[in-house]
Motif scaffolding. Structure first.
Motif, PDB file in Angstrom:
ATOM      1  N   LYS A 203       0.830  -1.206   0.000  1.00  0.00           N
ATOM      2  CA  LYS A 203       0.000   0.000   0.000  1.00  0.00           C
ATOM      3  C   LYS A 203       0.862   1.253   0.000  1.00  0.00           C
ATOM      4  O   LYS A 203       0.497   2.269  -0.616  1.00  0.00           O
TER       5      LYS A 203
ATOM      6  N   VAL B 273       1.786   1.912  -3.478  1.00  0.00           N
ATOM      7  CA  VAL B 273       0.616   2.365  -4.236  1.00  0.00           C
ATOM      8  C   VAL B 273       0.375   3.855  -4.019  1.00  0.00           C
ATOM      9  O   VAL B 273       0.098   4.611  -4.961  1.00  0.00           O
ATOM     10  N   THR B 274       0.469   4.296  -2.772  1.00  0.00           N
ATOM     11  CA  THR B 274       0.120   5.689  -2.447  1.00  0.00           C
ATOM     12  C   THR B 274       1.272   6.663  -2.683  1.00  0.00           C
ATOM     13  O   THR B 274       1.050   7.872  -2.709  1.00  0.00           O
TER      14      THR B 274
ATOM     15  N   ASN C 111      -5.360  -7.188  -4.217  1.00  0.00           N
ATOM     16  CA  ASN C 111      -5.843  -6.117  -3.339  1.00  0.00           C
ATOM     17  C   ASN C 111      -5.098  -4.817  -3.619  1.00  0.00           C
ATOM     18  O   ASN C 111      -5.689  -3.727  -3.633  1.00  0.00           O
ATOM     19  N   GLY C 112      -3.790  -4.926  -3.836  1.00  0.00           N
ATOM     20  CA  GLY C 112      -3.007  -3.731  -4.159  1.00  0.00           C
ATOM     21  C   GLY C 112      -3.384  -3.149  -5.506  1.00  0.00           C
ATOM     22  O   GLY C 112      -3.483  -1.923  -5.663  1.00  0.00           O
TER      23      GLY C 112
ATOM     24  N   GLU D 263      -6.443  -1.031  -5.353  1.00  0.00           N
ATOM     25  CA  GLU D 263      -6.167   0.308  -4.825  1.00  0.00           C
ATOM     26  C   GLU D 263      -5.530   1.196  -5.892  1.00  0.00           C
ATOM     27  O   GLU D 263      -5.801   2.401  -5.951  1.00  0.00           O
TER      28      GLU D 263
ATOM     29  N   ALA E 286      -8.196   2.482  -8.250  1.00  0.00           N
ATOM     30  CA  ALA E 286      -9.020   3.524  -7.634  1.00  0.00           C
ATOM     31  C   ALA E 286      -8.348   4.890  -7.698  1.00  0.00           C
ATOM     32  O   ALA E 286      -9.019   5.926  -7.602  1.00  0.00           O
ATOM     33  N   LEU E 287      -7.015   4.910  -7.898  1.00  0.00           N
ATOM     34  CA  LEU E 287      -6.278   6.175  -7.943  1.00  0.00           C
ATOM     35  C   LEU E 287      -6.088   6.707  -9.362  1.00  0.00           C
ATOM     36  O   LEU E 287      -5.603   7.831  -9.532  1.00  0.00           O
TER      37      LEU E 287
ATOM     38  N   GLY F  50     -12.802  -6.977  -5.576  1.00  0.00           N
ATOM     39  CA  GLY F  50     -12.270  -5.647  -5.298  1.00  0.00           C
ATOM     40  C   GLY F  50     -11.892  -4.910  -6.576  1.00  0.00           C
ATOM     41  O   GLY F  50     -12.042  -3.681  -6.666  1.00  0.00           O
TER      42      GLY F  50
ATOM     43  N   ALA G 229     -13.409  -1.279  -7.859  1.00  0.00           N
ATOM     44  CA  ALA G 229     -12.588  -0.150  -8.288  1.00  0.00           C
ATOM     45  C   ALA G 229     -13.060   0.382  -9.649  1.00  0.00           C
ATOM     46  O   ALA G 229     -13.127   1.600  -9.860  1.00  0.00           O
TER      47      ALA G 229
END
Length: 601
Positions: free
Chosen positions: A135, A138-139, A172-173, A176, A179-180, A224, A228
């Motif tokens: 995560k 990812v961020t 899962n990653g 995410e 979603a960005l 998931g 997204a």
């Protein structure tokens, strides 16, 4: 350089042999030095040294993952787990440090996803810290760059140790990351979905009953990804039609893949997942009628079928299966049935009352019924859906411009699929249901469909029987048992020669159907006369019924029409006479065979 002295090992200069040691001081020391060398390289601007240092960090984690994956005894496994957790915490501390270099973070994001996910999959205590590291990447890194990195990390064999847990972390990653994404959404989705679906295919084929929970975890992780994409659609002022089409096909594909699992106890576990995928379909504008007839899946595929999207569209090879299965799940899972409710009932009623839509819906069932991928429990519920579709409600007037011959190849394939269930189902009740559905489907448009199924039965079942050595076929019959196809075949003959609505078949309009039925009967009579098979297919009562109720009433009808045609002498009369000539020949031959057999009783 001393092998056991971690301080003597320079970044990128660590011996590969040391990577497999379970000693925490050696592994963590090597990792600490490699991370320090990475920071120093970026501070000095030495790109070559930074690449070597990043590779060294990855190498330490890879070695620990390999060592932990190979550990068989409990003490060694516990030691490997402790090493794995220490290494992951060291990496996380480096990344989250206020003094951490952004370029170093990006360099590590290129090489650490795989080893971090492998270590996280080894033991439960490592999973959370691995997810935290993923995560962080990812961020703190470019979403578009991370999307490509995730797709590359997903492209490894399913057989690696703790593979399902590895893929769950990455999926899962990836969700995410999606979603960005802020722009060019459909392009990014087209990159991600083939990689995700490849993992899903591997999950279904590789996960056995011991890994049932792991399968559910991956199915949930793939959900998931769908969430997204749905968020992408909601974030846009107007739903992107291509994006909705992709989400719809992705949902159908996953419903089909989930339905292929052979683990019966997963139906309840996966039912809620299928329900959420079905909700995606509704969000994308799919309707119950469009799903049942397959038209929505076809439209979505056409929307995405551009020259440069051929590989992308191929990822949804089971989408049409999923269309049928999304409704079949309403029979298998109570919450799906409650969700569908009255809306599905209205859709079924609309289809039952429209001849074209009815056959479109029936023909979509062939994808599931003819496939060896789906378990019998799924096919059984598919037959239940077929029986519902074939209910005879009031049928609206058919437009004369509609050419039903265009449905011929698909319908023949559908009837063949039903026949395969009727012949191969392991349970008698299911075989009986399949035969009932075949009979109903044939009655709907008897003129074409009955002919097709008869010809198929003659070509395959009788041919297969005649090729078997007499002694092999006799083995089962010596105990008074007929082949499994015998009673079904005779029932189908009766369907033509004695129509359910009463009276003889309509001649000369149904000449081809009657000829097919008589030919099938002739073959059965011949087979019943061969060696040890004698009298096992047709008992005395059955022969009397065939003679008095099927054949004898047909003889004066055929003779009368032939006589009238000869008197008429017109071109149409000649055509009628030509079509009835083979019917008359086979009819008389059947009568001879029956009368000859009746003498033996």
């Amino acid at each position: 350089m001393a092998t056991g002295d971690p301080s003597a090992a320079a970044a990128g200069d660590v011996s590969p042999d040391t990577f497999f040691s379970p000693a925490p001081t050696l592994s963590t020391g090597s990792l600490h030095e490699a991370l320090a060398a990475l920071s120093q390289a970026f501070e000095s601007g030495d790109i070559a040294a930074s690449d070597d240092a990043a590779a060294a960090v990855s190498g330490v984690l890879d070695a620990a993952a390999a060592d932990g994956g190979d550990a068989d005894d409990a003490p060694r496994s516990d030691a490997a787990a402790r090493v794995s957790e220490e290494l992951l915490r060291e990496v996380h501390a480096f990344l989250s440090s206020p003094s951490s270099n952004q370029m170093a973070i990006e360099a590590l994001s290129l090489v650490l996803l795989k080893p971090v996910a492998k270590l996280g999959a080894l033991v439960g205590s490592c999973s959370d810290i691995a997810a935290t590291i993923i995560k962080f990447f990812v961020t703190n890194c470019s979403p578009r760059d991370m999307l490509s990195i995730f797709c590359e990390a997903l492209d490894i064999p399913m057989e690696l140790p703790d593979g399902p847990a590895y893929f769950v972390l990455l999926l899962n990653g990836l969700a995410e990351v999606l979603a960005l994404i802020q722009r060019r959404h459909i392009e990014q989705v087209k990159v991600a979905l083939p990689a995700v679906l490849k993992v899903m295919h591997a999950t279904v084929s590789e996960c056995d009953e011991e890994h049932g929970k792991a399968s559910v975890d991956i199915f949930n992780a793939s959900l998931g990804i769908g969430n997204a994409i749905q968020k992408m659609c909601k974030a846009m002022v107007n739903k992107n039609k291509d994006l909705c089409a992709a989400l719809g096909l992705y949902s159908l594909q996953n419903i089909a893949l989930i339905s292929q699992t052979r683990q019966r106890d997963l139906i309840s576990a996966c039912g809620s997942i299928v329900l959420q995928y079905f909700q995606f379909l509704k969000f994308c504008g799919f309707t119950y009628v469009g799903i049942l007839t397959g038209n929505d899946a076809t439209a979505a595929t056409a929307k995405l079928s551009k020259e440069d999207d051929a590989d992308f569209v191929e990822s949804f090879s089971f989408a049409m299966d999923g269309a049928t299965l999304s409704v079949v799940w309403t029979y298998m899972y109570d919450d799906m049935s409650n969700y569908a409710g009255e809306e599905l009932e209205l859709a079924l009623k609309e289809i039952q009352e429209n001849q074209m839509k009815k056959w479109e819906a029936i023909n979509t069932l062939r994808y599931v019924l003819s496939s060896v991928r789906y378990p019998w429990v799924v096919k059984s519920h598919c037959i239940d859906l077929l029986l519902t579709l074939t209910v005879q409600n009031h049928i609206e007037e058919i437009n004369d411009d509609v050419d039903f011959t265009s449905y011929a190849p698909r319908t023949f394939a559908t009837l063949k699929a039903i026949e395969s269930v009727m012949m191969g189902a392991p349970e008698a009740l299911m075989r009986k249901k399949a035969f009932g559905s075949l009979k109903k489907a044939s009655v709907l448009r008897e003129d074409f469909f009955a002919t097709a199924i008869f010809l198929d039965l003659v070509r395959e079942e009788v041919l297969r029987e005649s090729r078997q050595p007499d002694k092999d076929c006799a083995d089962g019959l010596n105990h008074g048992k007929s082949p499994p196809w015998a009673s079904h075949a005779l029932d189908l003959v009766e369907l033509i020669l004695r129509p359910p609505e009463g009276g003889p078949p309509c001649l000369p309009d149904q000449s081809e159907q009657v000829l097919s039925a008589l030919n099938l009967l002739r073959f059965i009579l011949i087979i019943d006369s061969k060696g040890s098979r004698l009298g096992k297919l047709l008992c005395k009562e059955a022969l009397q019924k065939v003679h008095s109720e099927w054949l004898i009433p047909l003889r004066p009808i055929v003779a009368g029409i032939q006589s009238e045609s000869e008197k008429d002498g017109s071109e149409i009369a000649d055509q009628i006479s030509c079509s009835l000539n083979p019917v008359q020949l086979v009819l008389y031959r059947c009568i001879e065979l029956v009368e000859e057999k009746m003498k033996n009783f």
